[in-house]
Structures are given as C-alpha cells and as structure tokens.
Design a protein around this motif. Structure first.
Motif, PDB file in Angstrom:
ATOM      1  N   THR A 278     -26.135   2.117  78.102  1.00 52.37           N
ATOM      2  CA  THR A 278     -27.287   1.222  77.847  1.00 52.37           C
ATOM      3  C   THR A 278     -27.149   0.478  76.527  1.00 52.37           C
ATOM      4  OG1 THR A 278     -28.813   2.773  76.758  1.00 52.37           O
ATOM      5  CG2 THR A 278     -28.859   2.718  79.166  1.00 52.37           C
ATOM      6  N   LEU A 279     -25.944   0.415  75.994  1.00 57.29           N
ATOM      7  CA  LEU A 279     -25.694  -0.355  74.778  1.00 57.29           C
ATOM      8  C   LEU A 279     -26.049  -1.825  75.014  1.00 57.29           C
ATOM      9  CD1 LEU A 279     -24.096  -0.447  71.913  1.00 57.29           C
ATOM     10  CD2 LEU A 279     -22.281  -1.427  73.289  1.00 57.29           C
ATOM     11  N   GLY A 280     -26.885  -2.370  74.153  1.00 57.66           N
ATOM     12  CA  GLY A 280     -27.189  -3.801  74.248  1.00 57.66           C
ATOM     13  C   GLY A 280     -28.197  -4.146  75.316  1.00 57.66           C
ATOM     14  N   MET A 281     -28.805  -3.135  75.933  1.00 56.37           N
ATOM     15  CA  MET A 281     -29.771  -3.416  77.000  1.00 56.37           C
ATOM     16  C   MET A 281     -31.216  -3.291  76.520  1.00 56.37           C
ATOM     17  SD  MET A 281     -27.729  -1.652  80.160  1.00 56.37           S
ATOM     18  CE  MET A 281     -28.796  -2.138  81.499  1.00 56.37           C
ATOM     19  N   ALA A 282     -31.389  -3.071  75.234  1.00 54.32           N
ATOM     20  CA  ALA A 282     -32.745  -2.937  74.705  1.00 54.32           C
ATOM     21  C   ALA A 282     -33.371  -4.324  74.530  1.00 54.32           C
ATOM     22  CB  ALA A 282     -32.695  -2.191  73.377  1.00 54.32           C
ATOM     23  N   THR A 283     -34.562  -4.343  73.956  1.00 60.57           N
ATOM     24  CA  THR A 283     -35.284  -5.619  73.886  1.00 60.57           C
ATOM     25  C   THR A 283     -34.589  -6.629  72.974  1.00 60.57           C
ATOM     26  OG1 THR A 283     -36.681  -4.778  72.120  1.00 60.57           O
ATOM     27  CG2 THR A 283     -37.508  -4.547  74.357  1.00 60.57           C
TER      28      THR A 283
ATOM     29  N   PRO B 216     -34.831  -4.319  66.297  1.00 60.20           N
ATOM     30  CA  PRO B 216     -34.864  -3.421  67.454  1.00 60.20           C
ATOM     31  C   PRO B 216     -35.924  -2.322  67.359  1.00 60.20           C
ATOM     32  CG  PRO B 216     -33.152  -2.730  65.947  1.00 60.20           C
ATOM     33  CD  PRO B 216     -33.846  -3.908  65.298  1.00 60.20           C
ATOM     34  N   ASN B 217     -36.401  -2.025  66.142  1.00 62.15           N
ATOM     35  CA  ASN B 217     -37.243  -0.838  65.944  1.00 62.15           C
ATOM     36  C   ASN B 217     -38.725  -1.149  65.821  1.00 62.15           C
ATOM     37  OD1 ASN B 217     -35.089   0.854  65.917  1.00 62.15           O
ATOM     38  ND2 ASN B 217     -34.954   0.990  63.684  1.00 62.15           N
ATOM     39  N   ALA B 218     -39.018  -2.128  64.990  1.00 64.97           N
ATOM     40  CA  ALA B 218     -40.407  -2.322  64.565  1.00 64.97           C
ATOM     41  C   ALA B 218     -41.158  -3.158  65.593  1.00 64.97           C
ATOM     42  CB  ALA B 218     -40.449  -2.972  63.192  1.00 64.97           C
ATOM     43  N   LEU B 219     -41.386  -2.539  66.751  1.00 60.29           N
ATOM     44  CA  LEU B 219     -42.134  -3.180  67.824  1.00 60.29           C
ATOM     45  C   LEU B 219     -43.490  -2.504  67.932  1.00 60.29           C
ATOM     46  CD1 LEU B 219     -39.361  -4.320  68.387  1.00 60.29           C
ATOM     47  CD2 LEU B 219     -39.626  -3.713  70.784  1.00 60.29           C
TER      48      LEU B 219
ATOM     49  N   ASP C 196     -26.879   1.117  68.963  1.00 63.80           N
ATOM     50  CA  ASP C 196     -28.069   0.458  69.491  1.00 63.80           C
ATOM     51  C   ASP C 196     -29.254   1.341  69.106  1.00 63.80           C
ATOM     52  OD1 ASP C 196     -30.243  -0.311  71.179  1.00 63.80           O
ATOM     53  OD2 ASP C 196     -28.807  -1.364  72.455  1.00 63.80           O
ATOM     54  N   TYR C 197     -30.043   0.866  68.155  1.00 62.48           N
ATOM     55  CA  TYR C 197     -31.111   1.711  67.601  1.00 62.48           C
ATOM     56  C   TYR C 197     -32.175   2.025  68.653  1.00 62.48           C
ATOM     57  CZ  TYR C 197     -29.238   0.663  62.983  1.00 62.48           C
ATOM     58  OH  TYR C 197     -28.437   0.565  61.897  1.00 62.48           O
ATOM     59  N   GLN C 198     -32.627   0.975  69.309  1.00 63.06           N
ATOM     60  CA  GLN C 198     -33.765   1.180  70.204  1.00 63.06           C
ATOM     61  C   GLN C 198     -33.403   2.111  71.363  1.00 63.06           C
ATOM     62  OE1 GLN C 198     -35.719  -1.650  73.294  1.00 63.06           O
ATOM     63  NE2 GLN C 198     -36.355  -2.347  71.284  1.00 63.06           N
TER      64      GLN C 198
ATOM     65  N   ARG D  54     -42.641  -7.949  68.152  1.00 68.59           N
ATOM     66  CA  ARG D  54     -41.794  -7.713  66.976  1.00 68.59           C
ATOM     67  C   ARG D  54     -42.591  -7.991  65.703  1.00 68.59           C
ATOM     68  NH1 ARG D  54     -39.954  -8.659  71.225  1.00 68.59           N
ATOM     69  NH2 ARG D  54     -37.923  -8.186  72.050  1.00 68.59           N
ATOM     70  N   THR D  55     -42.691  -6.987  64.847  1.00 67.05           N
ATOM     71  CA  THR D  55     -43.454  -7.195  63.607  1.00 67.05           C
ATOM     72  C   THR D  55     -42.764  -8.217  62.722  1.00 67.05           C
ATOM     73  OG1 THR D  55     -42.236  -5.411  62.578  1.00 67.05           O
ATOM     74  CG2 THR D  55     -44.325  -4.830  63.599  1.00 67.05           C
TER      75      THR D  55
END
Lengths: 415, 990
Positions: free
Chosen positions: B542-547, B67-70, B513-515, B84-85
């Motif tokens: 917005t839980l679970g709505m990230a990439t 979720p983070n390393a984009l 949800d980190y992002q 995504r890295t």
C-alpha cells in the motif's frame, strides 16, 4: 510452497520476516510447453491453475507482456455477483461465485472474498419489471436472489436517499451472496498456486507472433524468443483483437475505456454493494474505507487505460443524488481500464479457426467476478479440445448464427 | 515545544486574532495562518493517528503533500473528513477534530496494533484469516473495517453548493511561484490569452521564504511587481486558491477553485470546478521535499526541513525550541540558518555527506551551528513527541556515537519535481542522477492529436531547483529576461536509508509512507517475496496509496525497492500518475446538478394540469407522465380500472405529447425510411398513416410507431416516448456515417407539439362539439389524418388508435396544448370524458394484443417472434435488420413466439414469470419454454390476461401451461389469441 498461516507469520516475525520465500518464481522460458496461456491476468492465471488442478496439465507457461494482474484484474471495482438473466451467463457466473466462496482456502491465499450482499436499484417501473423477471429466471437457474422493498433497501443502505426527487427507489434486486474480493490478491493467489505446481509465469514478455503449421498452432514468437507449445490459450482482454490477428482470425470485439474512481477513506458507512443502472453508477466501500465507484464506458475506442472526465461527472452527479452524504468526500484517484466488448456484451470462450488455439475474451465490463468460473471453463476447453456445458454457448460463431446471450436486457449499462 | 515567535511571519496579520477549536479545545491564531500553523502555534504537535498501527502523528509538511495532519473539519451538514490542516486557511470559529482513534487522540486503543506490529508486516492479511471460511466475513473483516478508514463519514446532506465553469486560453500556466509568474509574464507579453493558476492563497512559492533576490529586488518585491504587471494585461487571467487537478486529452484541464473554504456559509459556492481547454499547458508546479528514512522518522516533531522553514518564516511559528537538522543536501542549511536567525536553537546539523563544503554550510558554521558530516540519525527518541536523536556514522550499521536532546527534527532527503500534470496524459520521465529525482523527459512529452507537445514543464518541476536555475529554465524554454542571484550549492548525495548499513530492527522503524504505515522493511519484504514490479510493491505494501498518493513516499520507496533488487531506480520505474493531483470534492464534480435540476425533468405542456389534478406520476425517460388520476379514496389500481372502463364505455383522454415526433424530409426521405422501417413507407399516400417497425442491424426490434406522410417529400415518424432521442440519433448515425450522400433532413419536433388522444365510443362527439373540422368516418377514416382548425386551434388530427377504441390523436403547437386539453375536457363533460394515464393505456393495448416496445421486446426479439411478419415487406431488397434476421438462429422455427394467456383462476400472472419446461440443462438449470411479457388484470374482461413468448407460439392455443410464482408455486394459464378485445377491430374502425 510454504503454507501461509498465522503460525507461519509468528514464526517469521522472530527473524524479522527475512525467511519468506518468493510467492512465485521468475523463470526463463523453456523451449516448449504442453500449453501456453497468453496473458497473466486473473482469467489467464485461473485457466492455468485449473489446467493443473483439474486436468493434471502442469507443463504450462503463462506469458505476460507487463506485470501479472496488471490489466483489468488490477483496475476494476471488485464486484462479484451471479444474478444474471440469461441461462449461460448465470451458469458461469454462479460457478465463479461458488469457487470464490472457497478460493482463499483452495489457494491458501486470502483473497478477502466478502459476501456482503449486492443490490441493484430499480428506479423506473420498467426496471422493476426487468428485475422481477431476473428473480424468476434466477430461481429456475438455482441462483438465490430476491426482490426487496424500498424500506428494506434503506435498512441495508442507511446512507441512501430512497425518495429523491428525480428517480425514487422502487425496490431492488438483492443477492445476499454477492460482494467483493481483493482484486490483486486473486491474481497473486492464483499465480502463487500455479508457480507451486511448477508452471512458469513469464512476465515482461510480449507475444509478437503466433506460429502455426497446417492450420495447427506450433508456438509463439515473443520478446524473449520463440516458445513452442502444443496448445495455446489467448486470454488478453482488451488486446484480444491484436493477438487474434497474429493467430490469423478476426474477433467481433471492440476495446473501450471503462471509468472508475475511489474516494479518500472514511470510517465504515456502507456494507453492501449498490448498483444503480438508471443513473449509471455503482459504489461499494472497501475494507480500507474508500468508496469505490464505477462509471460508464467511453463512446470511442482506445487503449490508453486513462479516464476521460465526462463520465466521471455523470456518475458522480448520479451518486451524489443517490447518496447525498458523499458530497463532501473527495475523489482520490481516477483511472480507466480497457475492456473488450462483444456485440451481445457476453464473453467468448471458444475454439478458434486455428487448431489447438483457444480464446477467452469479451468479458467487457464484468470480467473480475467471472475469473474462477472463466478459468475453470477455459481449462476444460483447452484440456479436452471441446467445450463443456459452461463454455458451449459462449463460442465465437454465435455472432454469425445470431445466437446471442444478451445481458444488456437486464442491466442496461454495466455488468 | 512549538510556539509562536514574538515577531516575524510574512503571511500573518497579528492584528486579527481568530478563535478556533481542536478536539473541543479552544485556541487562537492569526488571520493568514493555516490550520497547521495555528495548531503548532498552540503547541499542538500531536494531531492524528496513523492508518494501520495508530501511531501518534504530527504535522510533517506545510502543503498539499501532508500525510498525517488530516482532520474532520466542521460538523453536521458541513462536516468534511480528511481535511489537510496544512492547506486549510484558518477562519474564526473553525472546528477541527483529529481522526482515526478511540477513545481519544492522546489515548488510542488502536495503538495495540503498534505493539504487535512485528506480526503485521506488509500483506500479512493475505497470509492469514483464511480459516475457518466464515470467520473472514463475520469476525476478521468487520474488525479490519472498523479500524481502517480515516475521517468520519458525514451523515447529512451537504449544506454547500458548488459551481462549474468553462474557460479557454492559449496558454494555461499552472503554479504561481516565480517560474510560473515569469512564464505568465512572457506569455502575456506575447499577446496570448493566458490563465495563471495558483493552488494556495499566496503567490511566489518558495522564493520569498528562501530570501532569493531577483532582478536586483528581494523576491517578495519582485513577486508583487509581477502580479501588478499581470493584472494590467487584459489577456491574462490570474486565479489563486485554484489547483489544476488533472490533465486530459486534447488540452483539457480540470481545475478546482476553493472559493469559500475559508469563508464558509457566506453564500458563495464552496468550490468552483473549472473545465479549461487550452492550447498548451505550462506546468510550473515546483518540487516536493523528500523525507529521510531513519528509525523513528514518523514521531511528532520530525518534519520536512522546508516545512520547518515555511512555518518559521511565513507564520512565525517554531516547531521546536531545539531543532536538529538532518540532510543530504545544502538546501536544508537554509532551514538551520532561518531558525537561528529567528533566535531558536539548532544543536546540530547531521549531514550524511562525508564532505560538507559550500556557501550555505559555511554560513551555518559561521553562525556557530555544529555541523556533523558523514553522520546519520540512527534513531529518533521520544513517544508522542521527539525528545532527542541518537547519531552515528552514515556508513555504519547503527552504532550510536552521540545523543543530542531536541524537540524537533528537520529532515531533507532532496527534492522531487511535481510531474503529475506532465504524466497524466502519458508524458515520460528520466532519472536525474545528480539530483536523485525523476524529471520530465523533454523528448517524450504528452502529445496533442497532431503529435505536438501538450505540456511544457518549467522551473523546479523541470528539475531546476534553485531560483536562479528556475528562471534560467523559463528563459531557455520561453524567452524573457528575469534572473535570480545564484547561491552556490554543493551536490547532494542520494541517501535512501540512514545509516546505510542499518539492520532489520532499525528498518522496521523507518517509515516510507506515513499515513499507510509502510516501512522500509515492508518494501524489502515485497521484493523478497517476488512482488518486484513497482506496481506489485505498491499494491502489496500500500505504499503511495494513501491520501497523499505517494507524494512523500514514492521515490524513497522506489529507491529501497531498487536497492533490494540490485537494480537502478530508472529500471524499476514509477507507478502511474493519475488525476487528480490532490483530491477533489465529489460535490464539486457533481456541480449544481442536484435535486430538481439533477437531470432536469421534461414536462409536457399539460404537465401542470396533471399535477393539479393529483395525478400519480411515473418517470418515463426524462419525462414524468401521469400513471393514473386517483380520485379521493381511490387506490391506484382502482383508478386505473375506472379509467379503462370509462374509456371503453364513454370516452377518455390521454396526454400523448411525450410521443416522439421526428420529421424526415428531402428527396431521398422515402428511400431512407424504406431502409429504416421493415415495411414500405415511400408508397404511403399523402394524408395517410401507417404503423411501422424499426430494427437494429442485428435484426432485433428496437422501436415502433405510426408514420404519417405529410407532403410529397416529408414524413412524420412517431416513436416511443422513451425512444425519441435514441431513434433520432440512430437516423443521424446512418445519414452521417453511411448514407452521407442521401438528401435527407431530420428534425426532432417532439416538444414542438402537444398531442392528445381522445378515445372511446363518444370520441367523435367530443370533437364534433369542439367543431371546426369534419371528423366523420368518411372525411377522416381510420389511419388517415387531416389538418385544419379544431375549436379554433390549428390542429392535425390523426385517426389512429392504441386503445382499440374509436380514437383521434390531435396534435397542436405546444403552446396550444393546455388550451386544447381544457377545451376537450369541457366539451367532453356531457359525454363522460375522463383523463386516463399510462397504466390504463398499457392495459388497454394489452387487451387489444398490441405490443409495447420494452415489454414484448428486450433487444433479443425480432418482429417475426411477435407475429408481426405482416409488417415486414417481402418486396424490398433491403432494410436494416434484414440480413440479421436471416441468420440461422433467428430463422429457427422453434423460437419463442408471442401468444396470449388467460389464467384459469382469473388471477394475474406475476410480472417477469417464466414457463418452465421439463428437465434440466447440462448446467443443472431448469429448462424453460417461455415467459410473460405483459400481464394485467383486465377490468374489461374481469380476469387476468397476459401476453408472452412461448415456444411454438400460437400453435399451442388451448394448451394449459404453468408460470412461476415468486417464492414458489405456479399459476396455470391457457394459451390463447393475444387479441382479447374486439378481435374484428370494429371499434377502432368505427
């Protein structure tokens, strides 16, 4: 109801936000109500809200099979506009737009109505003439729209390709007051306001039958038991046919899936809403940064709320052609909503063959933008038993009489 | 610090170093690295900023769930945001830049949000920014929009191309781990056509990392053998870097192959989108590890335990020198053991379970690792990097018992099966109490049309989490023999909050949800406020709505919601799984349909000639037709006027090839056409032409054209250019669905013939010059046709006219179209022939009062409105639209009807103008009484003429009415006969 404000947030922050009350109550149904609305989507909740606000009818239950706002209210592309061609359409959609403009203040709930401007691209000469006609019609209807040049289109939408090899952009119908709102918030805001008026929103309660006596409605059978009512409003979109069947009448409605998708979020690149009907696609960018994309309806009836794939493909081909820079964005999520289509692609807000039973349906692919106006007109109809001017033309008998309100004239695909 | 280990790394090739850059900083990695591994090897733990609070974030995972390393990957026409890295294969020259910060990753102004996070709980924006009204649009929303979004918006057109392909099989196996490989082997041996897909570049999944032993061999060797066996099977296709993105009805699967992501610019398509139709889907999609919810679990350096193991074993990268492991299950001990074996320090394993037994913990203890049972991480310390953990009792409220210095934390909250492909088409899930996850409910699968199961799930995706269990599951469901050695694991214990009695201050630091920056406190707030449906919670927080679409956060979020509601997790349920599994590039979905081949143009046989003459072309359906042929220095308007006058005075030629041509043939063809058209076609004599109208069932006019009786049992129906395909479909609709027993055959021969209109007083002379056929008035009267040879070409010549002039429409086989056109141009030279375009055609037909479908009609107009009652048979019992037209409103006398209009001042009425009427309707809109439908300057008459619909129609001839003008004002026009030119029709008949 505790009012929402920045001060309330600051106050609650001091106690880790443990003090917030429920946005809406979770009551058990009473034995009887003055009015029952089936369907706690945007239209049903707005109907209830204006029954209370405009007509003082507050002993009302809104019954919902699933979770409130979970149908098309929660799965559309959030576009709001009122640049309709036909008089009755322009009247009700513009009423809706005007109510949207003040809705956050009215409900004390930020529905994020954002009049960022909406334009409908003309990509054939035929479309040009169609939109010019709409501008003339809108002027007489008191709806401000304008015809803009390709250069102005490019200015408003820098990412657009105005001279694509296939369909160059010849101009656009522009409504500066059009835009978007946060769809869930519309349902939640109305729900909170209804609950505050003492109305009962009963979720997870499916209507299984409609009880009547001597041609007049008496109540509804539900999975939570029988509930009596003096008046019944059916506001269930895609499932209108089934509920109408329970009430003993048929509707000229068919249900089809309408496709939509969003991209991953990116930094702001498009402020306005763009609709391209020749190539079947429309797009806006949400506040979160996602490109929100709407496609077409499936050519077959279904109730699955799933997206089929071929429409998405067509839509994206069209949009990549129109906005080449989106090619390297990614589709994050794809879904379908079940829309209730009438023969003339206009809604039904009508009395029914069953006494004191009223129906509001048939919004097809364009219901979200109508929510406040639809609720206003439906509440008026339910309260007085007779349609007011906003609803009069949308009666269900128009199909028998041939008095269509045909919007496909102006927007070939979606509206 | 994170660094490259001196030895090991099963996926990297240390002999091939690859240079790349991150935020402009030059770094190196090895071939086989993912970008994430290479960044870690360069001690780049901080890689991005979160969406809402702009908190510093590091790599958490090692796969698609990251979720983070984009990053923004590449630049210019190859810029790809949100890449995504963890799934990006490193290549030499790769350029990556971190996202969502200003001015820099290390110093981000947006982090101000983090310091006021207390005032920005879930849904705060619904409760504020309400007043004053204008502020939302002009102040608040622009600020929110600027701070939201993640990657940069590309500016340029995509430099890459994308390909699409189809495939068919009996079984599609998704997932190249050991379960998928074994499933493909079993299916392949049965002789079925099998396709096996793996989303990464590597086969075998987790088993080689975990050091499993299968059929007596190390997993790595078993995988190699399996691949070789599969490669030898003719009936099996294997494809890596290919992800099954979505399952649709009837066994339709969308798969996305990353062909050249790792070799950009090598000329191959970037992606290939597969559309696969399969008999059955075997989903061996594995499982994803869940984070644990403890305060500070989002700091860079806090990673999933399985990911830490992946980086250590696969890439020889250590995320930290001292890694604390925190877990509620035995699997995470494998990470501790792997780290220790790699020579790294593991200061402690914090295990939330009160009692820790089993083989793996025993091994860890034997290696000298401190194991703390019944303990919790109370808080992770650090800023842009972990510096230590404070630990306490899991059963407690957060009192700190000890602090341990470390620079990485490996966490494991248990594993959740990847059930997406099962769920896309409606497969249902059951809650597995023992493993605390949802897995497919075999009793409620997604179904085919016949009710059979469309998807079978095997291995970890089915809840069989260990190698031994996964292969046993394949054997049980599909047969086959492969077995893995069982490693005993003690039961896991669900831990949703750590420590379980944590107070609100800690919960505000526990990320779900980190992002999207959704925390435990946010879900609890949603529950408190009544957003208790899982869909409400998701949308409110917005839980679970990230990439990552909740791959890491959903189950943890659900559990927190269920606890808040005092309900069981299965009662709360899940949100809907939607395609795609991971995002798919829009360019791949659009495929090769770009530029010229986006909706390929249809070209008449004479198209190239028009272009060579410099014609201005307009889109008509998929065709391009000449609008006019401007000469040097001429405007389009001037060209149109010249073309009209020339046609009226001498002779003009129109390429009418696009006109729809449908042959209707068979014993019942006449009867069929009598139903389709409003007039009678069955009585049309062979050799004659008749104008006909078609309506839809509602009675509204939908198309018109000239029908030609070719032979006793065959007719040729001309349709509008834009309507050919639609009308052909319409005919087939009726023949196939309603009148299936009628013997009628239809064929759309639009493109088989070129058709050229020769119109004007000199038209006959031109044809006579070509010769070969008697085209005299006697031999070929108006509304007749003859077949023969014209100028040596086989031709059918019709005497029909849309311009009002003496006119021939000549049809020849398409291959002769250009020859005929050129022959006519040459023959007509002495008679002044000039080509004319569609606009001249439109004006001339309007001068004659001929209607145009799409101008005079718009789907709401019936023939009677257009004074075309003469074309409606009174004798026929029925035709399509007849009953529709009998309805009250359509039969009303006061409908708007067709009339002509001429402006008083000679100007042209604006396109689309309305005729207002007095007063307003009850909705406050101006009343109207008509509108213009066609409006032109007539060069023939030297003034503005128009056709339009007006209440009363021709009864109002002579009256002066006002049309609206855009921007205000009106145009006055007199109602008149819509036939402005040659009212008696002498010219056309001549």
């Amino acid at each position: 109801m505790k009012r929402y404000s920045v001060f309330a947030i600051a106050r609650e922050a001091m106690s880790y936000h443990l003090g917030w009350e429920r946005a809406w109550a979770a009551p058990q149904p009473k034995k009887e109500y003055d009015a029952i609305i089936i369907g706690a989507g945007g239209h049903g909740l707005a109907t209830a809200y204006y029954l209370g606000k405009n007509h003082g009818i507050r002993n009302v239950a809104i019954i919902e099979k699933g979770w409130l706002g979970g149908g098309n209210t929660g799965r559309n592309t959030t576009i709001i506009r009122s640049n309709y061609l036909q008089d009755p359409s322009a009247a009700i959609y513009d009423k809706a737009l005007k109510l949207y403009e003040d809705l956050s203040q009215d409900l004390n709930y930020n529905v994020m109505f954002s009049p960022r401007g909406l334009l409908m691209l003309a990509q054939t000469h035929h479309e040009v003439r169609g939109y010019l006609r709409t501008v003339h019609a809108n002027t007489l209807q008191g709806v401000a729209t304008e015809w803009i040049s390709p250069a102005r289109v490019k200015e408003l939408v820098p990412i657009i390709n105005i001279d694509g090899p296939r369909y160059p952009i010849l101009g656009a119908l522009y409504q500066a007051r059009g835009g978007t709102a946060r769809h869930d918030a519309v349902a939640w805001g109305y729900a909170r306001a209804c609950s505050a008026m003492g109305m009962d929103i009963i979720q997870q309660c499916e209507v299984t039958g409609v009880r009547s006596e001597n041609g007049v409605v008496k109540g509804v059978e539900t999975t939570k038991g029988y509930i009596g009512t003096k008046k019944l409003g059916i506001v269930v979109a895609g499932h209108s046919g089934q509920v109408a069947d329970m009430a003993g009448f048929r509707l000229p409605i068919e249900a089809v899936a309408l496709q939509a998708l969003v991209s991953e979020p990116i930094k702001p690149c498009m402020d306005v809403v763009v609709m391209a009907n020749t190539v079947h696609g429309y797009m806006s960018q949400s506040d979160k940064g996602e490109m929100v994309i709407g496609g077409g309806t499936d050519g077959f009836n279904n109730f699955t709320q799933r997206g089929s794939f071929h429409h998405i493909e067509e839509t994206l081909r069209a949009l990549v052609e129109t906005f080449p820079m989106i090619s390297r964005l990614k589709m994050l999520r794809q879904w379908g909503g079940i829309v209730d289509m009438t023969g003339d692609r206009s809604p039904i807000i009508s009395k029914t063959p069953l006494g004191n039973c009223f129906i509001n349906c048939g919004w097809g692919t364009g219901g979200f933008k109508a929510i406040p106006g639809s609720g206003w007109a439906m509440a008026d109809l339910m309260a007085r038993g007779e349609p007011g001017p906003l609803a009069a033309d949308f009666n269900m008998w128009r199909f028998r009489e041939g008095q269509f309100i045909d919007e496909s004239v102006a927007a070939g695909v979606a509206h | 610090m994170s660094t490259r280990l001196a030895k090991g790394g099963r996926l990297i090739d240390r002999t091939k170093t690859q240079g790349f850059s991150f935020n402009g900083k030059r770094m190196t990695g090895f071939a086989g690295d993912t970008l994430a591994a290479a960044l870690l090897a360069n001690d780049q733990m901080l890689v991005g900023r979160s969406f809402k609070y702009h908190r510093p974030r590091g790599i958490v995972a090692s796969g698609a769930e990251e979720p983070n390393a984009l990053v923004n990957l590449g630049s210019g026409s190859r810029l790809e945001p949100n890449q995504r890295t963890t799934t990006t294969e490193l290549f030499a020259g790769l350029e990556a830049a971190s996202q969502n910060h200003w001015p820099s990753l290390e110093f981000d102004v947006g982090v101000a949000n983090n310091y006021v996070a207390r005032f920005l709980p879930a849904g705060f924006y619904y409760k504020t920014f309400i007043h004053p009204r204008a502020a939302w649009k002009h102040v608040f929303e622009p600020i929110i929009r600027q701070s939201a979004g993640l990657g940069k918006a590309p500016k340029d057109r995509d430099a890459d191309r994308y390909e699409q392909a189809y495939a068919f099989c009996d079984l599609l196996v998704v997932g190249g781990g050991i379960a998928g490989l074994q499933a493909a082997l079993v299916a392949g041996r049965s002789g079925a056509r099998v396709i096996l897909l793996e989303q990464t570049a590597h086969w075998g999944g987790r088993a080689p990392v975990d050091g499993d032993v299968i059929d007596g061999k190390p997993a790595e060797a078993w995988v190699k053998d399996a691949l070789q066996a599969l490669g030898e099977m003719q009936n099996v296709t294997i494809r890596n870097r290919c992800k099954a993105a979505g399952v649709y009805d009837h066994g339709y699967v969308l798969a996305d192959e990353k062909v050249a992501d790792h070799t950009p610019g090598d000329g191959r398509p970037k992606h290939r989108l597969w559309r696969i139709r399969t008999g059955r889907i075997i989903a061996a999609t594995g499982a994803l590890e869940r984070p644990l919810s403890f305060a500070g679990n989002d700091l860079p350096g806090v990673m999933l335990a399985g990911a830490v193991r992946d980086y250590t074993v696969n890439f020889a990268v250590s995320p930290g020198d001292r890694t604390v492991v925190v877990t509620n299950n035995d699997d995470a001990y494998r990470t501790a053991i792997a780290l220790k074996e790699a020579g790294l320090e593991v200061p402690a394993i914090i295990d939330a379970r009160a009692s820790v037994t089993g083989a793996l913990p025993a091994k860890a203890r034997a290696m000298g690792i401190r194991v703390e049972a019944g303990r919790a991480v109370v808080k992770v310390k650090g800023g842009k990097r972990v510096t230590g953990v404070a630990i306490g009792l899991q059963a407690g409220e957060g009192a700190v018992l000890d602090e341990i210095g470390c620079d990485a934390v490996a966490m494991s909250g248990g594993w959740s099966p990847v059930v997406h492909l099962w769920s896309h088409c409606g497969g249902k899930l059951i809650w597995d109490e023992a493993q605390a996850h949802f897995r497919p409910d075999p009793k409620r699968p997604p179904t085919n049309h016949d009710g059979s199961a469309m998807v079978t799930v095997v291995g970890a995706a089915n809840g069989a989490l260990t190698a031994a269990a996964a292969l046993a599951d394949v054997a049980a469901q599909m047969g086959g023999e492969a077995k893995a050695e069982a490693v005993e694991e003690a039961a896991m214990e669900p831990v949703w909050i750590m420590p379980q009695g944590a107070g609100p201050a800690l919960k505000m630091k526990m990320w779900l949800d980190y992002q999207n920056d959704v925390k435990v406190s946010d879900v609890q707030l949603a529950a408190r406020e009544g957003y208790t449906s899982v869909e409400h919670t998701k949308r409110y927080t917005t839980l679970g709505m990230a990439t990552d679409q909740g791959k890491l956060s959903n189950i943890n979020g659900l559990a927190v919601l269920a606890q808040s509601l005092n309900e069981g997790i299965p009662q709360v349920g899940t949100t809907t799984f939607r395609p795609p599994y991971t995002p798919v590039t829009l360019g791949a979905l659009a495929g090769e349909a770009r530029d010229e081949i986006f909706q390929p143009l249809r070209r008449s046989p004479i198209h190239a000639w028009h272009e060579a003459q410099g014609a201005y072309m307009e889109p008509v359906g998929l065709w391009r037709r000449p609008y006019c042929y401007p000469k040097a220095g001429e405007s389009h308007e001037q060209a149109v006027h010249r073309e009209i006058l020339n046609t009226r005075k001498a002779v003009g030629m129109l390429d009418a090839s696009t006109l729809g041509k449908i042959i209707v043939k068979g014993p019942d063809a006449g009867r069929f056409l009598d139903m389709l058209y409003t007039n009678v076609m069955s009585t049309l004599p062979v050799g004659k032409c008749r104008y006909g109208l078609m309506c839809n069932e509602q009675g509204f006019l939908s198309d018109d054209g000239v029908v030609v009786r070719l032979t006793e049992d065959s007719w040729l129906c001309h349709t509008t250019s834009g309507g050919a395909d639609r009308i052909h479909g319409w005919m087939e609709d009726w023949l196939q669905c309603e009148w299936w027993d009628w013997q009628v055959y239809t064929a759309n021969v639009t493109e088989q013939y070129a058709q050229i209109a020769v119109a004007g007083p000199n038209a006959r002379k031109v044809l006579e010059k070509l010769g070969g056929m008697d085209v005299s008035k006697e031999a070929l009267p108006f509304m007749a046709f003859v077949e023969g040879h014209l100028g040596g070409l086989p031709a059918r010549v019709h005497r029909i006219s849309f311009s009002g002039e003496l006119s021939y429409e000549i049809a020849v086989p398409a291959s002769h179209g250009l020859a005929l056109w050129q022959a006519l141009i040459a023959a007509g030279a002495e008679f002044g022939v000039q080509p004319y375009g569609t606009e001249a055609m439109h004006v001339m037909r309007a001068e004659k009062g001929f209607i145009m479908i799409g101008d005079e009609t718009d789907g709401t107009v019936i023939p009677q409105d257009l004074n075309l009652g003469w074309a409606i048979s009174k004798k026929k019992a029925d035709y399509l639209g007849k009953r529709g037209q009998e309805r009250v409103y359509l039969a009303r006398a006061d409908r708007w009807k067709l009339a002509g209009f001429e402006t008083l001042d000679g100007s042209v009425i604006p396109d689309g103008a309305y005729i207002p009427a007095a007063g307003h309707n009850p909705n406050g809109q101006r009343n109207t009484q008509g509108r213009v439908t066609s409006t032109y300057h007539s060069p023939t008459l030297g003034k503005g003429i128009a056709m339009g619909l007006i209440r009363g129609g021709l009864d109002r001839i002579g009256e002066v009415v006002e049309f609206t003008k855009m921007g205000g004002g009106t145009v006055q026009a007199r109602v008149c006969d819509p036939v402005f030119y040659d009212k008696e029709g002498e010219k056309g008949n001549g």
